[in-house]
Motif scaffolding. Structure first.
Motif, PDB file in Angstrom:
ATOM      1  N   GLY A   1      51.404 -33.225 -20.352  1.00  0.00           N
ATOM      2  CA  GLY A   1      51.670 -34.643 -20.560  1.00  0.00           C
ATOM      3  C   GLY A   1      52.860 -35.128 -19.763  1.00  0.00           C
ATOM      4  N   ILE A   2      53.929 -34.346 -19.754  1.00  0.00           N
ATOM      5  CA  ILE A   2      55.105 -34.721 -18.969  1.00  0.00           C
ATOM      6  C   ILE A   2      54.780 -34.694 -17.480  1.00  0.00           C
ATOM      7  CG2 ILE A   2      57.443 -33.970 -18.337  1.00  0.00           C
ATOM      8  CD1 ILE A   2      57.821 -33.260 -21.319  1.00  0.00           C
ATOM      9  N   PHE A   3      53.943 -33.753 -17.064  1.00  0.00           N
ATOM     10  CA  PHE A   3      53.496 -33.721 -15.668  1.00  0.00           C
ATOM     11  C   PHE A   3      52.749 -35.007 -15.314  1.00  0.00           C
ATOM     12  CE2 PHE A   3      50.043 -32.691 -12.660  1.00  0.00           C
ATOM     13  CZ  PHE A   3      50.806 -32.368 -11.553  1.00  0.00           C
ATOM     14  N   VAL A   4      51.856 -35.470 -16.203  1.00  0.00           N
ATOM     15  CA  VAL A   4      51.103 -36.711 -15.960  1.00  0.00           C
ATOM     16  C   VAL A   4      52.055 -37.901 -15.902  1.00  0.00           C
ATOM     17  CG1 VAL A   4      49.426 -38.308 -16.988  1.00  0.00           C
ATOM     18  CG2 VAL A   4      48.912 -35.866 -16.888  1.00  0.00           C
ATOM     19  N   ILE A   5      53.030 -37.953 -16.792  1.00  0.00           N
ATOM     20  CA  ILE A   5      53.999 -39.055 -16.784  1.00  0.00           C
ATOM     21  C   ILE A   5      54.782 -39.060 -15.473  1.00  0.00           C
ATOM     22  CG2 ILE A   5      56.152 -39.893 -17.826  1.00  0.00           C
ATOM     23  CD1 ILE A   5      55.026 -38.933 -20.530  1.00  0.00           C
ATOM     24  N   PHE A   6      55.311 -37.924 -15.101  1.00  0.00           N
ATOM     25  CA  PHE A   6      56.098 -37.834 -13.866  1.00  0.00           C
ATOM     26  C   PHE A   6      55.256 -38.231 -12.658  1.00  0.00           C
ATOM     27  CE2 PHE A   6      57.274 -35.330 -10.116  1.00  0.00           C
ATOM     28  CZ  PHE A   6      58.549 -35.833  -9.898  1.00  0.00           C
ATOM     29  N   LEU A   7      54.048 -37.696 -12.568  1.00  0.00           N
ATOM     30  CA  LEU A   7      53.187 -37.977 -11.420  1.00  0.00           C
ATOM     31  C   LEU A   7      52.783 -39.447 -11.371  1.00  0.00           C
ATOM     32  CD1 LEU A   7      51.950 -36.493  -9.037  1.00  0.00           C
ATOM     33  CD2 LEU A   7      49.935 -36.064 -10.437  1.00  0.00           C
ATOM     34  N   SER A   8      52.476 -40.044 -12.521  1.00  0.00           N
ATOM     35  CA  SER A   8      52.081 -41.455 -12.525  1.00  0.00           C
ATOM     36  C   SER A   8      53.244 -42.354 -12.098  1.00  0.00           C
ATOM     37  CB  SER A   8      51.555 -41.872 -13.899  1.00  0.00           C
ATOM     38  OG  SER A   8      52.562 -41.812 -14.879  1.00  0.00           O
ATOM     39  N   ILE A   9      54.442 -42.016 -12.529  1.00  0.00           N
ATOM     40  CA  ILE A   9      55.612 -42.799 -12.111  1.00  0.00           C
ATOM     41  C   ILE A   9      55.866 -42.612 -10.615  1.00  0.00           C
ATOM     42  CG2 ILE A   9      58.114 -43.017 -12.384  1.00  0.00           C
ATOM     43  CD1 ILE A   9      57.651 -42.482 -15.395  1.00  0.00           C
ATOM     44  N   ALA A  10      55.656 -41.406 -10.106  1.00  0.00           N
ATOM     45  CA  ALA A  10      55.813 -41.174  -8.666  1.00  0.00           C
ATOM     46  C   ALA A  10      54.781 -41.982  -7.875  1.00  0.00           C
ATOM     47  CB  ALA A  10      55.683 -39.682  -8.352  1.00  0.00           C
ATOM     48  N   PHE A  11      53.519 -41.975  -8.326  1.00  0.00           N
ATOM     49  CA  PHE A  11      52.476 -42.767  -7.662  1.00  0.00           C
ATOM     50  C   PHE A  11      52.855 -44.247  -7.673  1.00  0.00           C
ATOM     51  CE2 PHE A  11      48.791 -39.630  -8.731  1.00  0.00           C
ATOM     52  CZ  PHE A  11      49.180 -38.805  -7.690  1.00  0.00           C
ATOM     53  N   ALA A  12      53.301 -44.743  -8.821  1.00  0.00           N
ATOM     54  CA  ALA A  12      53.670 -46.157  -8.945  1.00  0.00           C
ATOM     55  C   ALA A  12      54.871 -46.485  -8.062  1.00  0.00           C
ATOM     56  CB  ALA A  12      53.974 -46.493 -10.402  1.00  0.00           C
ATOM     57  N   PHE A  13      55.818 -45.566  -7.972  1.00  0.00           N
ATOM     58  CA  PHE A  13      57.000 -45.788  -7.130  1.00  0.00           C
ATOM     59  C   PHE A  13      56.597 -45.962  -5.670  1.00  0.00           C
ATOM     60  CE2 PHE A  13      60.117 -43.878  -4.230  1.00  0.00           C
ATOM     61  CZ  PHE A  13      61.175 -44.763  -4.412  1.00  0.00           C
ATOM     62  N   PHE A  14      55.739 -45.076  -5.175  1.00  0.00           N
ATOM     63  CA  PHE A  14      55.341 -45.179  -3.768  1.00  0.00           C
ATOM     64  C   PHE A  14      54.489 -46.414  -3.511  1.00  0.00           C
ATOM     65  CE2 PHE A  14      56.385 -40.582  -3.845  1.00  0.00           C
ATOM     66  CZ  PHE A  14      57.394 -40.635  -2.895  1.00  0.00           C
ATOM     67  N   ALA A  15      53.665 -46.796  -4.481  1.00  0.00           N
ATOM     68  CA  ALA A  15      52.892 -48.031  -4.338  1.00  0.00           C
ATOM     69  C   ALA A  15      53.826 -49.240  -4.324  1.00  0.00           C
ATOM     70  CB  ALA A  15      51.871 -48.148  -5.472  1.00  0.00           C
ATOM     71  N   ALA A  16      54.820 -49.249  -5.191  1.00  0.00           N
ATOM     72  CA  ALA A  16      55.781 -50.358  -5.234  1.00  0.00           C
ATOM     73  C   ALA A  16      56.594 -50.423  -3.947  1.00  0.00           C
ATOM     74  CB  ALA A  16      56.706 -50.197  -6.438  1.00  0.00           C
ATOM     75  N   LEU A  17      56.970 -49.266  -3.451  1.00  0.00           N
ATOM     76  CA  LEU A  17      57.704 -49.206  -2.190  1.00  0.00           C
ATOM     77  C   LEU A  17      56.859 -49.807  -1.059  1.00  0.00           C
ATOM     78  CD1 LEU A  17      60.490 -48.075  -1.413  1.00  0.00           C
ATOM     79  CD2 LEU A  17      59.338 -45.984  -0.712  1.00  0.00           C
ATOM     80  N   PHE A  18      55.600 -49.452  -1.015  1.00  0.00           N
ATOM     81  CA  PHE A  18      54.675 -50.001  -0.026  1.00  0.00           C
ATOM     82  C   PHE A  18      54.571 -51.521  -0.166  1.00  0.00           C
ATOM     83  CE2 PHE A  18      50.361 -51.470   0.909  1.00  0.00           C
ATOM     84  CZ  PHE A  18      50.263 -51.138   2.254  1.00  0.00           C
ATOM     85  N   LEU A  19      54.425 -51.992  -1.411  1.00  0.00           N
ATOM     86  CA  LEU A  19      54.289 -53.434  -1.636  1.00  0.00           C
ATOM     87  C   LEU A  19      55.548 -54.198  -1.223  1.00  0.00           C
ATOM     88  CD1 LEU A  19      52.435 -53.483  -5.076  1.00  0.00           C
ATOM     89  CD2 LEU A  19      51.509 -54.128  -2.846  1.00  0.00           C
ATOM     90  N   VAL A  20      56.698 -53.641  -1.483  1.00  0.00           N
ATOM     91  CA  VAL A  20      57.951 -54.331  -1.140  1.00  0.00           C
ATOM     92  C   VAL A  20      58.194 -54.308   0.365  1.00  0.00           C
ATOM     93  CG1 VAL A  20      60.462 -54.226  -1.360  1.00  0.00           C
ATOM     94  CG2 VAL A  20      59.035 -54.006  -3.392  1.00  0.00           C
TER      95      VAL A  20
END
Length: 132
Positions: free
Chosen positions: A83-102
């Motif tokens: 579960g913690i792996f899924v949380i960490f990975l989802s936040i990492a995916f969202a971070f890179f997507a947000a970085l791309f969007l910005v």
């Protein structure tokens, strides 16, 4: 096996509602929690430690309460470590997507994007990572 399928359906439905309405319906999460609890009881893979850790991460912040409840359900039914792996990975995916969007799409830093699609991607990655 049934737990993985039902959890996939739960995250999938939450992904659709998060994309369309930017919200996660707590009633859907509660319904799936009950179904998952029954499945875990019959599959004998339910432990109280996972439940307590899952419920302890409920907090307020930039992540919506629906997202936090979904994370809690994931931890409750797939275990703390995964579960913690899924949380960490989802936040990492969202971070890179947000970085791309910005950077590329010139979105403002306060742009709101749905988180659950990244949770779904991380959960699917964890399932396939388990198979390989």
């Amino acid at each position: 096996m049934f737990v993985s399928i039902i959890l996939f359906l739960c995250i999938g439905i939450c992904t659709i509602t998060d994309i369309l309405r930017k919200t996660v319906d707590i009633r859907v999460l509660l319904a799936f929690s009950l179904i998952l609890a029954v499945c875990c009881y019959f599959e004998k893979n339910y432990n109280i430690e996972s439940l307590m850790v899952g419920m302890s991460i409920l907090s307020r912040g930039a992540v919506g309460m629906g997202d936090v409840c979904l994370y809690s359900i994931i931890i409750c039914f797939i275990g703390v470590q995964k579960g913690i792996f899924v949380i960490f990975l989802s936040i990492a995916f969202a971070f890179f997507a947000a970085l791309f969007l910005v950077i590329v799409k010139r979105k403002k830093k306060d742009y709101e994007m749905p988180l659950v699609p990244f949770v779904l991607a991380a959960y699917l990655f964890s399932l396939f990572e388990n198979i390989a």
